[in-house]
Design a protein around this motif. Structure first.
Motif, PDB file in Angstrom:
ATOM      1  N   ASN A 102       0.831  -1.206   0.000  1.00 23.10           N
ATOM      2  CA  ASN A 102       0.000   0.000   0.000  1.00 23.10           C
ATOM      3  C   ASN A 102       0.870   1.263   0.000  1.00 23.10           C
ATOM      4  OD1 ASN A 102       0.908   0.292   2.617  1.00 23.10           O
ATOM      5  ND2 ASN A 102      -0.889  -0.684   3.497  1.00 23.10           N
ATOM      6  N   GLN A 103       0.205   2.394  -0.101  1.00 25.04           N
ATOM      7  CA  GLN A 103       0.910   3.678  -0.211  1.00 25.04           C
ATOM      8  C   GLN A 103       1.750   3.964   1.028  1.00 25.04           C
ATOM      9  OE1 GLN A 103       1.089   5.407  -2.851  1.00 25.04           O
ATOM     10  NE2 GLN A 103       2.159   7.188  -2.026  1.00 25.04           N
ATOM     11  N   GLU A 104       1.132   3.672   2.184  1.00 25.99           N
ATOM     12  CA  GLU A 104       1.811   3.926   3.467  1.00 25.99           C
ATOM     13  C   GLU A 104       3.126   3.142   3.548  1.00 25.99           C
ATOM     14  OE1 GLU A 104      -0.545   4.108   7.357  1.00 25.99           O
ATOM     15  OE2 GLU A 104       0.446   2.161   7.386  1.00 25.99           O
ATOM     16  N   ASP A 105       3.039   1.883   3.148  1.00 25.49           N
ATOM     17  CA  ASP A 105       4.206   1.011   3.164  1.00 25.49           C
ATOM     18  C   ASP A 105       5.287   1.547   2.218  1.00 25.49           C
ATOM     19  OD1 ASP A 105       5.074  -1.823   4.069  1.00 25.49           O
ATOM     20  OD2 ASP A 105       5.517  -1.785   1.925  1.00 25.49           O
ATOM     21  N   LYS A 106       4.840   2.037   1.084  1.00 30.25           N
ATOM     22  CA  LYS A 106       5.762   2.560   0.071  1.00 30.25           C
ATOM     23  C   LYS A 106       6.502   3.798   0.592  1.00 30.25           C
ATOM     24  CE  LYS A 106       5.506   3.251  -4.914  1.00 30.25           C
ATOM     25  NZ  LYS A 106       4.579   3.581  -5.991  1.00 30.25           N
ATOM     26  N   GLU A 107       5.743   4.664   1.287  1.00 26.64           N
ATOM     27  CA  GLU A 107       6.348   5.903   1.804  1.00 26.64           C
ATOM     28  C   GLU A 107       7.379   5.612   2.888  1.00 26.64           C
ATOM     29  OE1 GLU A 107       2.456   8.778   1.014  1.00 26.64           O
ATOM     30  OE2 GLU A 107       2.760   7.831   2.972  1.00 26.64           O
ATOM     31  N   ILE A 108       7.015   4.709   3.789  1.00 27.71           N
ATOM     32  CA  ILE A 108       7.964   4.341   4.853  1.00 27.71           C
ATOM     33  C   ILE A 108       9.204   3.698   4.231  1.00 27.71           C
ATOM     34  CG2 ILE A 108       8.313   2.785   6.835  1.00 27.71           C
ATOM     35  CD1 ILE A 108       6.549   5.010   7.669  1.00 27.71           C
ATOM     36  N   ARG A 109       8.975   2.857   3.235  1.00 22.14           N
ATOM     37  CA  ARG A 109      10.091   2.183   2.573  1.00 22.14           C
ATOM     38  C   ARG A 109      11.026   3.213   1.910  1.00 22.14           C
ATOM     39  NH1 ARG A 109      10.712  -3.164   1.406  1.00 22.14           N
ATOM     40  NH2 ARG A 109       8.573  -3.651   1.973  1.00 22.14           N
ATOM     41  N   GLU A 110      10.453   4.252   1.371  1.00 23.76           N
ATOM     42  CA  GLU A 110      11.267   5.292   0.726  1.00 23.76           C
ATOM     43  C   GLU A 110      12.137   6.026   1.744  1.00 23.76           C
ATOM     44  OE1 GLU A 110       8.884   7.972  -1.584  1.00 23.76           O
ATOM     45  OE2 GLU A 110       8.381   6.386  -3.008  1.00 23.76           O
ATOM     46  N   GLN A 157      17.895  13.206  12.593  1.00 26.88           N
ATOM     47  CA  GLN A 157      17.390  13.374  13.959  1.00 26.88           C
ATOM     48  C   GLN A 157      15.895  13.062  14.075  1.00 26.88           C
ATOM     49  OE1 GLN A 157      18.978  13.472  16.710  1.00 26.88           O
ATOM     50  NE2 GLN A 157      20.829  13.445  15.473  1.00 26.88           N
ATOM     51  N   GLU A 158      15.128  13.515  13.093  1.00 24.16           N
ATOM     52  CA  GLU A 158      13.683  13.257  13.136  1.00 24.16           C
ATOM     53  C   GLU A 158      13.412  11.748  13.110  1.00 24.16           C
ATOM     54  OE1 GLU A 158      11.362  15.495  13.432  1.00 24.16           O
ATOM     55  OE2 GLU A 158      12.470  17.355  13.054  1.00 24.16           O
ATOM     56  N   LEU A 159      14.163  11.086  12.237  1.00 28.97           N
ATOM     57  CA  LEU A 159      13.978   9.633  12.117  1.00 28.97           C
ATOM     58  C   LEU A 159      14.389   8.925  13.404  1.00 28.97           C
ATOM     59  CD1 LEU A 159      13.329   7.141  10.392  1.00 28.97           C
ATOM     60  CD2 LEU A 159      15.694   7.201   9.585  1.00 28.97           C
ATOM     61  N   TYR A 160      15.526   9.358  13.981  1.00 29.09           N
ATOM     62  CA  TYR A 160      15.988   8.738  15.232  1.00 29.09           C
ATOM     63  C   TYR A 160      14.963   8.964  16.345  1.00 29.09           C
ATOM     64  CZ  TYR A 160      20.597   8.250  13.039  1.00 29.09           C
ATOM     65  OH  TYR A 160      21.621   7.909  12.207  1.00 29.09           O
ATOM     66  N   ALA A 161      14.456  10.175  16.406  1.00 27.98           N
ATOM     67  CA  ALA A 161      13.456  10.491  17.438  1.00 27.98           C
ATOM     68  C   ALA A 161      12.220   9.620  17.245  1.00 27.98           C
ATOM     69  CB  ALA A 161      13.089  11.969  17.369  1.00 27.98           C
ATOM     70  N   ALA A 162      11.846   9.421  15.982  1.00 31.18           N
ATOM     71  CA  ALA A 162      10.670   8.588  15.686  1.00 31.18           C
ATOM     72  C   ALA A 162      10.952   7.130  16.064  1.00 31.18           C
ATOM     73  CB  ALA A 162      10.324   8.696  14.212  1.00 31.18           C
ATOM     74  N   LEU A 163      12.122   6.648  15.700  1.00 31.63           N
ATOM     75  CA  LEU A 163      12.480   5.252  16.033  1.00 31.63           C
ATOM     76  C   LEU A 163      12.545   5.046  17.547  1.00 31.63           C
ATOM     77  CD1 LEU A 163      15.305   4.527  13.404  1.00 31.63           C
ATOM     78  CD2 LEU A 163      13.085   3.405  13.524  1.00 31.63           C
ATOM     79  N   ASN A 164      12.974   6.111  18.243  1.00 32.20           N
ATOM     80  CA  ASN A 164      13.097   6.026  19.707  1.00 32.20           C
ATOM     81  C   ASN A 164      11.749   5.819  20.388  1.00 32.20           C
ATOM     82  OD1 ASN A 164      14.751   6.062  22.011  1.00 32.20           O
ATOM     83  ND2 ASN A 164      14.155   8.167  22.447  1.00 32.20           N
ATOM     84  N   THR A 192       2.673   8.479  12.110  1.00 28.46           N
ATOM     85  CA  THR A 192       2.155   9.585  12.932  1.00 28.46           C
ATOM     86  C   THR A 192       3.270  10.574  13.243  1.00 28.46           C
ATOM     87  OG1 THR A 192       0.790   7.891  13.947  1.00 28.46           O
ATOM     88  CG2 THR A 192       0.825  10.036  15.034  1.00 28.46           C
ATOM     89  N   ILE A 193       4.433  10.020  13.641  1.00 28.03           N
ATOM     90  CA  ILE A 193       5.528  10.897  14.077  1.00 28.03           C
ATOM     91  C   ILE A 193       6.160  11.632  12.888  1.00 28.03           C
ATOM     92  CG2 ILE A 193       7.745  10.952  15.306  1.00 28.03           C
ATOM     93  CD1 ILE A 193       6.761   8.198  16.552  1.00 28.03           C
ATOM     94  N   LEU A 194       6.320  10.895  11.788  1.00 25.65           N
ATOM     95  CA  LEU A 194       6.990  11.490  10.618  1.00 25.65           C
ATOM     96  C   LEU A 194       5.984  12.088   9.635  1.00 25.65           C
ATOM     97  CD1 LEU A 194       9.598   8.665   9.884  1.00 25.65           C
ATOM     98  CD2 LEU A 194      10.089  10.871  10.907  1.00 25.65           C
ATOM     99  N   SER A 195       4.821  12.470  10.117  1.00 26.40           N
ATOM    100  CA  SER A 195       3.751  12.920   9.216  1.00 26.40           C
ATOM    101  C   SER A 195       4.202  14.105   8.361  1.00 26.40           C
ATOM    102  CB  SER A 195       2.502  13.271  10.004  1.00 26.40           C
ATOM    103  OG  SER A 195       2.850  14.148  11.030  1.00 26.40           O
ATOM    104  N   SER A 196       5.141  14.903   8.890  1.00 24.15           N
ATOM    105  CA  SER A 196       5.595  16.068   8.121  1.00 24.15           C
ATOM    106  C   SER A 196       6.385  15.648   6.881  1.00 24.15           C
ATOM    107  CB  SER A 196       6.465  16.962   8.997  1.00 24.15           C
ATOM    108  OG  SER A 196       7.567  16.229   9.470  1.00 24.15           O
TER     109      SER A 196
END
Lengths: 118, 160
Positions: free
Chosen positions: A2-10, B100-107, B154-158
């Motif tokens: 899905n799109q969500e999966d694709k975005e996270i993967r990117e 940093q944003e990614l690390y904060a999200a992973l944390n 949710t965290i990385l929505s930006s």
């Protein structure tokens, strides 16, 4: 997918953080591996020594067993007179003790018979 | 497997290992490197238990995951990586600020979610392989990835 999966993967697929020098890392690792090798070698020497001791003990046990088995007739020949002598001595002592107690029992009875006759 | 073979395989997969541990440690490169060193030493000590050299990478990842979990039990975090969120830098040498944003999200993810997401999305393992590495069933991995993805979204929505 899905799109969500694709975005996270990117986002995560492009993750390539800066790392410290690989050479320094490997040098540090190899130093620690040297220490591990020393310990490994010592353990191997200790194991080899223990294995040798076990083999020597097993061989010695086998050898002593074989020798004792072969020597049994000889041992019996040596021991036999001693056993016979001991047996005869025991019988003699037994008979002597038996006679002693028989005498002690029969003597009062003989005395009583004598008194009655008188 | 002798020492040379081990070093050869290690060099081949070193970058993956360090990247995974950096993600699991939420950008703490010093800790990640220490864990990578410990994992590789453990792997070197246990190398005789590895039957198939082809499976070196997942085997090493499993050791790294266990080492990471054990370190988390032993060490209390001193400062949250969240505090570094939003700090900007122009210094190219300090490229870790980029994440940093990614690390904060992973944390914010649980260790299980973080590991599942890292191995699945960053290292490209299949669900089955991730399950073997972290020692749970594939369905559980799917759940961890789903939850982790929801949290990250949710965290990385930006960014999304």
């Amino acid at each position: 997918m899905n799109q969500e999966d694709k975005e996270i993967r990117e986002i995560l697929g492009a993750f390539a953080p800066d790392q410290s020098s690989e050479l320094d890392f490997m040098a540090r690792l190899q130093n620690r591996m040297d220490t591990v090798d020393v310990v490994k070698d010592q353990i191997a020497v200790e194991r080899r020594r223990n294995r040798r001791a076990i083999i020597i003990a097993a061989l010695s046990g086998c050898l002593v067993g074989i020798l004792l088995t072969l020597a049994i007739p000889l041992i019996i020949n040596v021991i036999k007179p001693i056993i016979l002598f001991s047996a005869m001595a025991a019988i003699t002592i037994g008979v002597s003790i038996g006679t002693y107690y028989l005498c002690r029992i029969l003597t009062p009875i003989g005395n009583l018979v004598k008194i009655k006759e008188l | 497997m002798n020492r040379q073979d081990f070093i050869h395989l290690t060099t081949k997969h070193l970058e993956d290992l360090r990247r995974t541990l950096t993600a699991l440690c939420c950008g703490d490169r010093m800790t990640a490197d220490d864990l990578a060193q410990d994992s590789l030493l453990k792997a070197y000590i246990q190398i005789d238990t590895l039957k198939d050299a082809e499976k070196f990478r997942p085997w090493l990842m499993r050791i790294a995951y266990t080492t990471f979990l054990n370190s988390r039990r032993a060490i209390k975090p001193m400062e949250s990586v969240d505090n570094a969120t939003g700090i900007m830098t122009d210094t190219p040498a300090d490229g870790s600020f980029h994440y940093q944003e990614l690390y904060a999200a992973l944390n914010r993810l649980t260790p299980m979610e973080r590991t599942s997401v890292t191995l699945y999305y960053i290292e490209g393992y299949s669900i089955k392989e991730v399950a073997e590495i972290i020692g749970v069933k594939p369905d559980a991995v799917k759940q961890h990835i789903y939850r982790g993805r929801q949290h990250l979204r949710t965290i990385l929505s930006s960014h999304l």
